[in-house]
Design a protein around this motif. Structure first.
Motif, mmCIF file in Angstrom:
data_model
loop_
_atom_site.group_PDB
_atom_site.id
_atom_site.type_symbol
_atom_site.label_atom_id
_atom_site.label_comp_id
_atom_site.label_asym_id
_atom_site.label_seq_id
_atom_site.Cartn_x
_atom_site.Cartn_y
_atom_site.Cartn_z
ATOM 1 N N LYS A 27 -12.544 6.649 9.896
ATOM 2 C CA LYS A 27 -13.735 6.532 8.429
ATOM 3 C C LYS A 27 -13.268 5.231 7.682
ATOM 4 C CE LYS A 27 -14.027 11.536 7.614
ATOM 5 N NZ LYS A 27 -13.840 12.470 6.576
ATOM 6 N N ILE A 28 -12.241 4.662 7.499
ATOM 7 C CA ILE A 28 -11.840 3.485 6.986
ATOM 8 C C ILE A 28 -12.613 2.280 7.546
ATOM 9 C CG2 ILE A 28 -9.980 2.041 6.119
ATOM 10 C CD1 ILE A 28 -9.958 5.006 4.985
ATOM 11 N N GLY A 29 -12.573 2.112 8.793
ATOM 12 C CA GLY A 29 -13.192 1.067 9.410
ATOM 13 C C GLY A 29 -12.783 0.784 10.787
ATOM 14 N N ASN A 30 -12.793 -0.230 11.271
ATOM 15 C CA ASN A 30 -12.371 -0.451 12.873
ATOM 16 C C ASN A 30 -11.090 -0.614 12.903
ATOM 17 O OD1 ASN A 30 -11.990 -3.094 11.770
ATOM 18 N ND2 ASN A 30 -13.682 -4.011 12.809
ATOM 19 N N ALA A 31 -10.466 -0.866 13.966
ATOM 20 C CA ALA A 31 -9.016 -1.165 14.396
ATOM 21 C C ALA A 31 -8.318 -2.313 13.507
ATOM 22 C CB ALA A 31 -8.717 -1.086 15.823
ATOM 23 N N VAL A 32 -9.070 -3.139 13.417
ATOM 24 C CA VAL A 32 -8.500 -4.451 12.540
ATOM 25 C C VAL A 32 -8.238 -3.803 10.941
ATOM 26 C CG1 VAL A 32 -8.873 -6.599 11.665
ATOM 27 C CG2 VAL A 32 -9.665 -6.017 14.074
ATOM 28 N N VAL A 33 -9.189 -3.394 10.513
ATOM 29 C CA VAL A 33 -9.174 -2.786 9.062
ATOM 30 C C VAL A 33 -7.906 -1.734 8.825
ATOM 31 C CG1 VAL A 33 -10.340 -1.641 7.315
ATOM 32 C CG2 VAL A 33 -11.553 -3.329 8.707
ATOM 33 N N ARG A 34 -8.071 -0.734 9.962
ATOM 34 C CA ARG A 34 -7.021 0.217 10.008
ATOM 35 C C ARG A 34 -5.591 -0.249 10.099
ATOM 36 N NH1 ARG A 34 -10.664 2.705 13.717
ATOM 37 N NH2 ARG A 34 -8.971 2.279 15.404
ATOM 38 N N ASN A 35 -5.480 -1.172 10.805
ATOM 39 C CA ASN A 35 -4.045 -1.756 10.968
ATOM 40 C C ASN A 35 -3.711 -2.769 10.047
ATOM 41 O OD1 ASN A 35 -3.573 -0.769 13.430
ATOM 42 N ND2 ASN A 35 -4.309 -2.536 14.702
ATOM 43 N N ARG A 36 -4.642 -3.249 9.157
ATOM 44 C CA ARG A 36 -4.339 -3.956 7.993
ATOM 45 C C ARG A 36 -3.849 -2.957 6.918
ATOM 46 N NH1 ARG A 36 -8.525 -7.222 4.013
ATOM 47 N NH2 ARG A 36 -6.589 -8.298 2.759
ATOM 48 N N MET A 37 -4.561 -2.001 6.686
ATOM 49 C CA MET A 37 -4.160 -0.951 5.722
ATOM 50 C C MET A 37 -2.819 -0.468 6.220
ATOM 51 S SD MET A 37 -5.183 0.334 2.958
ATOM 52 C CE MET A 37 -4.592 1.656 2.187
ATOM 53 N N LYS A 38 -2.430 -0.042 7.467
ATOM 54 C CA LYS A 38 -1.187 0.444 7.634
ATOM 55 C C LYS A 38 -0.255 -0.699 7.455
ATOM 56 C CE LYS A 38 -2.787 2.534 11.671
ATOM 57 N NZ LYS A 38 -2.450 2.958 13.267
ATOM 58 N N ARG A 39 -0.605 -1.943 7.657
ATOM 59 C CA ARG A 39 0.632 -2.970 7.211
ATOM 60 C C ARG A 39 0.976 -3.042 5.768
ATOM 61 N NH1 ARG A 39 -2.325 -6.016 11.079
ATOM 62 N NH2 ARG A 39 -3.210 -7.179 9.326
ATOM 63 N N ARG A 40 -0.296 -2.601 4.825
ATOM 64 C CA ARG A 40 0.080 -2.746 3.429
ATOM 65 C C ARG A 40 0.812 -1.554 2.870
ATOM 66 N NH1 ARG A 40 -5.140 -3.811 -0.235
ATOM 67 N NH2 ARG A 40 -3.911 -5.180 -1.046
ATOM 68 N N LEU A 41 0.497 -0.421 3.662
ATOM 69 C CA LEU A 41 1.247 0.775 3.280
ATOM 70 C C LEU A 41 2.648 0.717 3.723
ATOM 71 C CD1 LEU A 41 -1.387 3.503 4.363
ATOM 72 C CD2 LEU A 41 -0.686 2.844 2.269
ATOM 73 N N ARG A 42 3.030 0.067 4.994
ATOM 74 C CA ARG A 42 4.543 -0.177 5.251
ATOM 75 C C ARG A 42 5.176 -1.233 4.282
ATOM 76 N NH1 ARG A 42 2.223 -1.424 10.632
ATOM 77 N NH2 ARG A 42 1.956 0.556 11.725
ATOM 78 N N ALA A 43 4.473 -2.294 4.033
ATOM 79 C CA ALA A 43 5.051 -3.054 3.141
ATOM 80 C C ALA A 43 5.536 -2.217 1.627
ATOM 81 C CB ALA A 43 4.236 -4.117 2.644
ATOM 82 N N LEU A 44 4.459 -1.446 1.148
ATOM 83 C CA LEU A 44 4.610 -0.922 -0.008
ATOM 84 C C LEU A 44 5.872 0.227 0.109
ATOM 85 C CD1 LEU A 44 0.867 0.170 -1.056
ATOM 86 C CD2 LEU A 44 2.557 -1.232 -2.594
ATOM 87 N N ALA A 45 5.864 0.945 1.346
ATOM 88 C CA ALA A 45 7.182 1.768 1.436
ATOM 89 C C ALA A 45 8.428 1.060 1.626
ATOM 90 C CB ALA A 45 6.632 2.692 2.489
ATOM 91 N N ARG A 46 8.341 0.214 2.380
ATOM 92 C CA ARG A 46 9.627 -0.607 2.243
ATOM 93 C C ARG A 46 10.435 -0.984 1.036
ATOM 94 N NH1 ARG A 46 7.660 -5.045 5.022
ATOM 95 N NH2 ARG A 46 7.267 -3.631 7.006
ATOM 96 N N SER A 47 9.397 -1.219 0.046
ATOM 97 C CA SER A 47 9.732 -1.719 -1.160
ATOM 98 C C SER A 47 10.187 -0.683 -2.070
ATOM 99 C CB SER A 47 8.782 -2.788 -1.822
ATOM 100 O OG SER A 47 7.690 -1.958 -2.127
ATOM 101 N N LEU A 48 9.462 0.548 -1.987
ATOM 102 C CA LEU A 48 9.764 1.566 -2.886
ATOM 103 C C LEU A 48 10.466 3.071 -2.409
ATOM 104 C CD1 LEU A 48 6.237 1.569 -4.821
ATOM 105 C CD2 LEU A 48 8.570 0.804 -5.551
ATOM 106 N N LEU A 49 10.192 3.088 -1.108
ATOM 107 C CA LEU A 49 11.045 4.298 -0.665
ATOM 108 C C LEU A 49 12.340 4.273 -0.809
ATOM 109 C CD1 LEU A 49 10.300 6.714 0.912
ATOM 110 C CD2 LEU A 49 10.650 5.915 3.047
ATOM 111 N N PRO A 50 13.279 3.538 -0.459
ATOM 112 C CA PRO A 50 14.721 3.525 -0.831
ATOM 113 C C PRO A 50 14.986 3.517 -2.241
ATOM 114 C CG PRO A 50 14.107 1.596 0.537
ATOM 115 C CD PRO A 50 12.728 2.120 0.080
ATOM 116 N N VAL A 51 14.149 3.371 -3.271
ATOM 117 C CA VAL A 51 14.267 3.487 -4.706
ATOM 118 C C VAL A 51 14.009 4.685 -5.175
ATOM 119 C CG1 VAL A 51 14.269 2.486 -6.977
ATOM 120 C CG2 VAL A 51 14.405 0.803 -4.858
ATOM 121 N N LYS A 52 12.712 5.172 -4.888
ATOM 122 C CA LYS A 52 11.931 6.346 -5.616
ATOM 123 C C LYS A 52 11.864 7.448 -4.585
ATOM 124 C CE LYS A 52 10.085 3.247 -9.166
ATOM 125 N NZ LYS A 52 8.945 3.232 -9.952
ATOM 126 N N GLY A 53 12.232 7.353 -3.315
ATOM 127 C CA GLY A 53 12.075 8.544 -2.392
ATOM 128 C C GLY A 53 12.802 9.518 -2.623
#
Length: 88
Positions: A27-53
């Motif tokens: 529903k978000i969009g085509n594969a390019v858009v979905r992969n871009r969103m997943k990259r953003r989520l991975r970057a967010l998780a990489r920075s915050l998960l070790p501290v606040k998870g």
């Protein structure tokens, strides 16, 4: 409305490792858009998960409509608030 949903479930197996998964629907969009969103989520998780998870829990980030257009700094603040909310 934030650009993602954060789900958390304690595993209860005695292991303190934090695991994370990502999902973005078509529903978000085509594969390019979905992969871009997943990259953003991975970057967010990489920075915050070790501290606040939550140790010993599985975390899932679900990308939502509007997450691609939303400012990265705003997403980071929202994810920090979401981690604080589930830690309670």
């Amino acid at each position: 409305m934030p650009g993602f949903v954060l789900l958390m479930r304690p595993r209860g197996d005695g292991d303190d490792a934090m695991r994370i998964g990502f999902t973005v629907t078509k529903k978000i969009g085509n594969a390019v858009v979905r992969n871009r969103m997943k990259r953003r989520l991975r970057a967010l998780a990489r920075s915050l998960l070790p501290v606040k998870g939550v140790p010993g829990a599985d975390h899932v980030l679900i990308g939502r409509q509007g997450g691609i257009e939303r400012d990265y700094a705003l997403l980071e603040i929202e994810l920090g608030k979401a981690f604080a909310k589930i830690a309670r």
